[in-house]
Write a protein that holds these residues in place. Sequence first.
Motif, mmCIF file in Angstrom:
data_model
loop_
_atom_site.group_PDB
_atom_site.id
_atom_site.type_symbol
_atom_site.label_atom_id
_atom_site.label_comp_id
_atom_site.label_asym_id
_atom_site.label_seq_id
_atom_site.Cartn_x
_atom_site.Cartn_y
_atom_site.Cartn_z
ATOM 1 N N LEU A 181 0.829 -1.211 0.000
ATOM 2 C CA LEU A 181 0.000 0.000 0.000
ATOM 3 C C LEU A 181 0.861 1.257 0.000
ATOM 4 O O LEU A 181 0.467 2.289 -0.545
ATOM 5 N N LYS A 182 2.041 1.165 0.579
ATOM 6 C CA LYS A 182 2.929 2.337 0.597
ATOM 7 C C LYS A 182 3.234 2.790 -0.840
ATOM 8 O O LYS A 182 3.194 3.983 -1.147
ATOM 9 N N ARG A 183 3.507 1.827 -1.705
ATOM 10 C CA ARG A 183 3.785 2.153 -3.106
ATOM 11 C C ARG A 183 2.563 2.813 -3.756
ATOM 12 O O ARG A 183 2.670 3.820 -4.460
ATOM 13 N N VAL A 184 1.390 2.244 -3.462
ATOM 14 C CA VAL A 184 0.152 2.775 -4.055
ATOM 15 C C VAL A 184 -0.083 4.209 -3.567
ATOM 16 O O VAL A 184 -0.446 5.090 -4.351
ATOM 17 N N ILE A 185 0.136 4.435 -2.275
ATOM 18 C CA ILE A 185 -0.068 5.785 -1.729
ATOM 19 C C ILE A 185 0.915 6.766 -2.375
ATOM 20 O O ILE A 185 0.547 7.874 -2.752
ATOM 21 N N LYS A 186 2.165 6.330 -2.517
ATOM 22 C CA LYS A 186 3.174 7.195 -3.159
ATOM 23 C C LYS A 186 2.719 7.607 -4.562
ATOM 24 O O LYS A 186 2.864 8.750 -4.966
ATOM 25 N N GLU A 187 2.167 6.641 -5.291
ATOM 26 C CA GLU A 187 1.759 6.924 -6.669
ATOM 27 C C GLU A 187 0.493 7.772 -6.730
ATOM 28 O O GLU A 187 0.405 8.733 -7.478
ATOM 29 N N ASN A 188 -0.509 7.381 -5.908
ATOM 30 C CA ASN A 188 -1.815 8.037 -6.000
ATOM 31 C C ASN A 188 -1.898 9.350 -5.222
ATOM 32 O O ASN A 188 -2.701 10.208 -5.554
ATOM 33 N N HIS A 189 -1.101 9.440 -4.154
ATOM 34 C CA HIS A 189 -1.204 10.614 -3.273
ATOM 35 C C HIS A 189 0.193 11.119 -2.911
ATOM 36 O O HIS A 189 0.629 10.973 -1.766
ATOM 37 N N PRO A 190 0.900 11.671 -3.891
ATOM 38 C CA PRO A 190 2.283 12.077 -3.612
ATOM 39 C C PRO A 190 2.421 13.114 -2.498
ATOM 40 O O PRO A 190 3.512 13.314 -1.978
ATOM 41 N N GLN A 191 1.309 13.767 -2.132
ATOM 42 C CA GLN A 191 1.391 14.768 -1.050
ATOM 43 C C GLN A 191 1.456 14.110 0.327
ATOM 44 O O GLN A 191 1.778 14.773 1.317
ATOM 45 N N ALA A 192 1.139 12.824 0.408
ATOM 46 C CA ALA A 192 1.053 12.151 1.717
ATOM 47 C C ALA A 192 2.458 11.922 2.278
ATOM 48 O O ALA A 192 3.221 11.114 1.757
ATOM 49 N N ARG A 193 2.763 12.632 3.355
ATOM 50 C CA ARG A 193 4.116 12.523 3.927
ATOM 51 C C ARG A 193 4.184 11.544 5.085
ATOM 52 O O ARG A 193 5.265 11.137 5.489
ATOM 53 N N TYR A 194 3.020 11.173 5.612
ATOM 54 C CA TYR A 194 3.028 10.306 6.796
ATOM 55 C C TYR A 194 3.602 8.920 6.487
ATOM 56 O O TYR A 194 3.999 8.208 7.403
ATOM 57 N N ILE A 195 3.646 8.549 5.216
ATOM 58 C CA ILE A 195 4.204 7.220 4.896
ATOM 59 C C ILE A 195 5.716 7.182 5.136
ATOM 60 O O ILE A 195 6.315 6.119 5.096
ATOM 61 N N TYR A 196 6.303 8.349 5.402
ATOM 62 C CA TYR A 196 7.745 8.373 5.695
ATOM 63 C C TYR A 196 8.008 8.419 7.199
ATOM 64 O O TYR A 196 9.094 8.775 7.632
ATOM 65 N N ASN A 197 6.988 8.074 7.985
ATOM 66 C CA ASN A 197 7.185 7.961 9.433
ATOM 67 C C ASN A 197 8.010 6.713 9.748
ATOM 68 O O ASN A 197 8.338 5.933 8.861
ATOM 69 N N GLU A 198 8.238 6.516 11.050
ATOM 70 C CA GLU A 198 9.050 5.353 11.450
ATOM 71 C C GLU A 198 8.177 4.106 11.556
ATOM 72 O O GLU A 198 7.609 3.810 12.607
ATOM 73 N N PHE A 199 8.065 3.399 10.459
ATOM 74 C CA PHE A 199 7.292 2.168 10.451
ATOM 75 C C PHE A 199 8.221 0.966 10.589
ATOM 76 O O PHE A 199 9.340 0.975 10.061
ATOM 77 N N ILE A 200 7.711 -0.026 11.273
ATOM 78 C CA ILE A 200 8.443 -1.293 11.360
ATOM 79 C C ILE A 200 7.491 -2.388 10.854
ATOM 80 O O ILE A 200 6.304 -2.152 10.660
#
Lengths: 319, 368
Positions: free
Chosen positions: B280-299
């Motif tokens: 989903l991270k890839r999909v969000i990057k493609e569909n919603h490039p403004q979304a910065r929360y995907i660069y949080n500290e995920f494990i």
Amino acid sequence: MHGSEKNLLLLEPQAIDCSGPWLFWGGEPDRAFLESLGREGQIEPVLVVRQDGRNLLVAGSRRVMGLARLNLPVRAVLADPTGPAQLGIAYLLSNWGRAVDDGMRVRALRFFCAIDVEPEGYDRVLTLLGVEPRSRQARFLGEWLTLPKDWDQLLEVENIPLAAASYLCCMGSEERDAVFPFFKGVKWSRGNALHFLTWLTEIGKRDQVPVDAVVDNLALKTHLVPELSPKDTIFRLLKGVRKSRFSQLSRLEDNFQHASRQVLAQTGWTVLQPDNFETERVEFRLTVSHRDGLEEAVKKLERFVESGGADPLFKDQST
Amino acid sequence: MKTHTATTGTVLPAHLRGISRVVVDETVQSSPLAARVRKRLSHLDWSVKPEGPLEDTGETVLYLKNYKGRFLKPCPGTSEYRCCGYRIVHIGENCPLSCSYCILQAYFQDRVLKVWANQDSLFKELETAFSKVPGKRFRVGTGEFTDSLVLEPLTGFSRDLVAFLGGFENVCLELKSKVVDLSWMDAVRRPDRVLPAWSMNAPTVQNQEEGGSATLEERLRAAQTCAQAGFRVCLHFDPMIHFPGWQKEYARTATMIFDHLRPEQIAYVSMGSFRCMPDLKRVIKENHPQARYIYNEFISGLDGKMRLLRSLRVEQFSFLARALQQGGLDRQLYLCMESDTVWTQALGYTPKKLGGLARHLERQGFGE
């Protein structure tokens, strides 16, 4: 482009023009090849076309160079004159079966892109290069071709993997220039290179700054010093970038590592946190070769736990 | 020329104006739901096709389908984290809203809005399930594979469902949404068995990441209307997003809640941190490039999903829980898909103390 008996020629090496840009992968003949040529003679003729009174080599540059060194004439098949795309494809066909790496593929594809080969022709070239046209590798190659040619040499010496193109092609020229030095003198594994570029890019997006600013902010170029081995350079670069990308996790890891070093030093047990602090589990490991060693290690650990030495492993793991 | 006005004279909500045409399986073209949609979207092209896959043309198509699968499903929880035990009443798939974090982007590859038009089959299956064991209670909802109310102006599905479930006092239905549509309310026979629910978030998250949705103010005003009509409502802080300044923003939302609702009008409130399958991270990057929360500290969590680092999740849950507790909420609070460790750190107890999460929420849902 067919040759027949009547098209077989015997030419002096100097009479063959070996400067065609479609000779992608020509190289100096090595000693074994020269010995073979001298002993067995030229088994397979080279391919030439005649244009403007010149014999242009289509394929077989190593043979021509080798025969020149041996002062022997070159047996050549004369093919019909044709355009550059067909000459390039003829070269690939004559090299069919040769082991090809990504650097070689890019060199060939640069030629075909420069002459604006048709999409169908491009797909055919990919196939001749051993790449499925709709594959991920084809996508990476397409992305790589958007990069400045300076990068090709890094790919050819395998300092950087082809997959890095996905990150590099999204960068501006200043951003790319900022990361170029990290790959210039150091050979990166695929995993390390992609982690490095991923984290740099993601820090930039997170902080809304370009990658060159991230490189400056983290003072990454200070790790590019001759005193460091390539392995140490990569280790320090990755550590620096990861610490910024995952600052909280890195802090937890550092604290845990500090505590685990005490355990190892005083008991011989290795301690690990197995799941990025998602749980409070701690894993203890021990290698022994006899029963006495086991009993002794268990006693040491018991004493260590009783003295409160293990408490830091469990204290505030998540905070 | 196409207009945004349905034949009934009402203007379609903005999130429904992107629908380009309607396709219906020939076997359900005469169903009440299909007739209703046809009337309400008479300005759009209408085509009937044999049952089978619908070709993806990239358009936002409303597809009225004869669904052959199970309508009542368990929520797809995982064993490593505490699941709320909710059951899904499957009424359709996909959503016209464009929330950047939405898992449906990864579930479904197309923009086709599917609605199961064979409601008679759905009601038959539900009747069998809900009548099978006398006294057995069911806490169900429709907001898993779609928004419960987003297509309501066209389909009237929730209105049909609440009317049908009026005959089952052992069933409590939750209608979870990010839009405002209260057209189903007057079909409810027992308001104590229907839980209107709205997704809550930080105002900035609603504004930037929940494209096409109603504002928090609009959602809470709708919740207030429901509460005044005798319903108890549910609120869901899921996904909570970690971003600079989140404390102030979530505190603001907590304040807004208590400006509109009294604690006793709220059946339960969930808190869940953003989590997703890695793709989903890839999909969000493609569909919603403004979304910065995907660069949080995920494990990588114990279930293989990307999760925010535990310490950061606990910090957010604790903060919001305190804000909601200060407003008077207590045992209504629960965590969605979290471990006992996180429960203890964020709330001070585990679901065991509540008698198990599923049973606790069942009691909350049924108003005990």
